[in-house]
Design an enzyme around this catalytic site. Structure first.
Site, PDB file in Angstrom:
ATOM      1  N   ASP A 144       0.813  -1.213   0.000  1.00  0.00           N
ATOM      2  CA  ASP A 144       0.000   0.000   0.000  1.00  0.00           C
ATOM      3  C   ASP A 144       0.848   1.266   0.000  1.00  0.00           C
ATOM      4  OD1 ASP A 144      -2.771  -0.311  -0.237  1.00  0.00           O
ATOM      5  OD2 ASP A 144      -2.928  -1.140   1.770  1.00  0.00           O
ATOM      6  N   HIS A 202     -10.318   8.221  -0.630  1.00  0.00           N
ATOM      7  CA  HIS A 202     -10.606   6.837  -0.247  1.00  0.00           C
ATOM      8  C   HIS A 202     -11.203   6.896   1.160  1.00  0.00           C
ATOM      9  CE1 HIS A 202      -9.754   2.397  -0.024  1.00  0.00           C
ATOM     10  NE2 HIS A 202      -9.928   2.708   1.260  1.00  0.00           N
ATOM     11  N   LEU A 203     -12.525   6.809   1.210  1.00  0.00           N
ATOM     12  CA  LEU A 203     -13.236   7.001   2.472  1.00  0.00           C
ATOM     13  C   LEU A 203     -13.911   5.709   2.888  1.00  0.00           C
ATOM     14  CD1 LEU A 203     -14.919  10.451   1.697  1.00  0.00           C
ATOM     15  CD2 LEU A 203     -12.641   9.996   2.642  1.00  0.00           C
TER      16      LEU A 203
END
Length: 371
Positions: A144, A202-203
């Site tokens: 990531d 990005h929630l």
């Protein structure tokens, strides 16, 4: 017989998986998840019509993985498993792209367990468990942090002494697999916008932002750990470091207690006192639930504006993740705070980290073939 790639995303109490055919179009052969590992685990196959199946209580992650592998042998027919890709949250400064893993690499990645305590140890445990099941199977890590590996020092350095910065105390950023997928989709679906200045939100239970310029990460809100930036489901987000010192020195909390507060008791849960689930908060009549959502929307908008400064303007805003894709009232609150900005495009793009991982491993296999 079809060659196949298994993609795993192992968490503290869940194991998500997807099996892809190793051909250029990466067809999905099977997928699903095991949830509540260590409690009352349930197996759910994706899009198969198969009813959820209760597994023996309190099985560990290794036994959950063994069940998944046995199930795949039946469900995947003639598919031959060639490799497995693992989502690994923290790759540090050295793991900059999808990498084939050996024991030395896994030992190296353990250095970052304390920097991603909700994820890293479980990511690595799945690798060890799969080696125990099939020691000859090739395993890859997809990181990531890798998508942010080339941001400028102006955006990744902390204002700390060089002695600490030289030891890796810096901003790494996370959710990179999600952002890489969004950049990929933008290039296909919105090619003009993909060449411009885009903030991706990005929630979800974990939340962050990424500033994309021509598809590359320029800046991001998460830092050394996945605590920084936006408030999240149970994580605090950006916080005065002095508050941490006060918790220890003034209130007498241990480091373990403080870690638990910051990772597990804060964010939407801490503000609302109700839940970390946005759907639950939207349905709640309690003022504290509304406060939590208003706070989340305000802080998200403020940090979108900060990302806009890094980009020198804003051409588009993309929402993704569980909240970003599904919670329209939250999106509307965020956009209301940003109404002062010049007009920009807004899009909702579904997250697909599993397919992004498969694309990365497919590229690795292709490079082997042509080299």
């Amino acid at each position: 017989m079809t060659d196949a790639l298994l993609v795993l995303n192992a968490g503290s109490s869940s194991l998500k998986f997807r099996l892809f055919g190793l051909t250029p179009d990466l067809p999905v052969i099977a997928g699903g998840k095991v949830s509540d590992i260590g409690g009352r685990p349930v197996f759910q196959a994706a899009a198969s019509g198969e009813a959820p199946r209760a597994l023996p209580p309190h099985i560990d992650a290794g036994k959950a993985l063994a069940f998944v592998l046995d199930w795949l042998k039946q469900a995947a027919g003639q598919a031959r498993l060639r490799a497995c890709a693992h989502r690994i949250v923290h790759g540090g400064p050295d793991f900059l792209h999808a990498t084939e893993l050996d024991r030395a690499a896994v030992d190296d990645l353990r250095r970052f367990n304390s920097l991603a305590p909700q994820h890293q140890v479980h990511n690595l445990a799945a690798i060890e468990a799969l080696w125990a099941q099939d020691p000859r199977l090739r395993q890859f890590g997809c990181f990531d942090t890798a998508f942010h590996a080339h941001i400028d020092p102006l955006h990744y350095q902390f204002a700390l002494p060089k002695s600490l910065r030289d030891k890796g105390v810096r901003r790494y950023g996370f959710h990179g697999l999600s952002y890489a997928w969004i950049a990929h989709r933008l290039a296909y679906d919105h090619p003009a916008l993909a060449k411009g200045r885009v903030v991706v939100a990005h929630l979800g239970n974990g939340a962050s932002l990424c500033a994309l310029k021509a598809g590359r990460s320029i800046d991001t809100t998460m830092g050394l750990t996945a605590l920084d930036g936006l408030p999240m489901g149970t994580r605090c987000g950006a916080l005065d470091p002095g508050a941490v010192l006060y918790m220890q020195q003034g209130l007498g909390l241990s480091l373990e207690d403080i870690s638990d507060v910051l990772y597990n008791q804060s964010g939407l849960l801490g503000l609302s006192g109700v839940s970390n689930d946005v759907k639950t908060l939207l349905e709640s009549p309690l003022p504290a639930a509304a406060l939590a959502l208003d706070y989340f929307a305000l802080k998200t908008a403020q940090q979108i504006a900060a990302m806009t400064v890094s980009l020198g303007g804003l051409d588009g805003l993309v929402f993704t993740g569980g909240i970003g894709e599904n919670a329209a009232p939250v999106r509307e609150k965020i956009l209301h705070h940003l109404a002062f900005l010049p007009p920009f495009e807004t899009h909702i793009i579904a997250a697909n980290e599993e397919r992004q991982m498969a694309l990365e491993i497919m590229t690795a296999f292709y490079q082997e073939t042509v080299s």
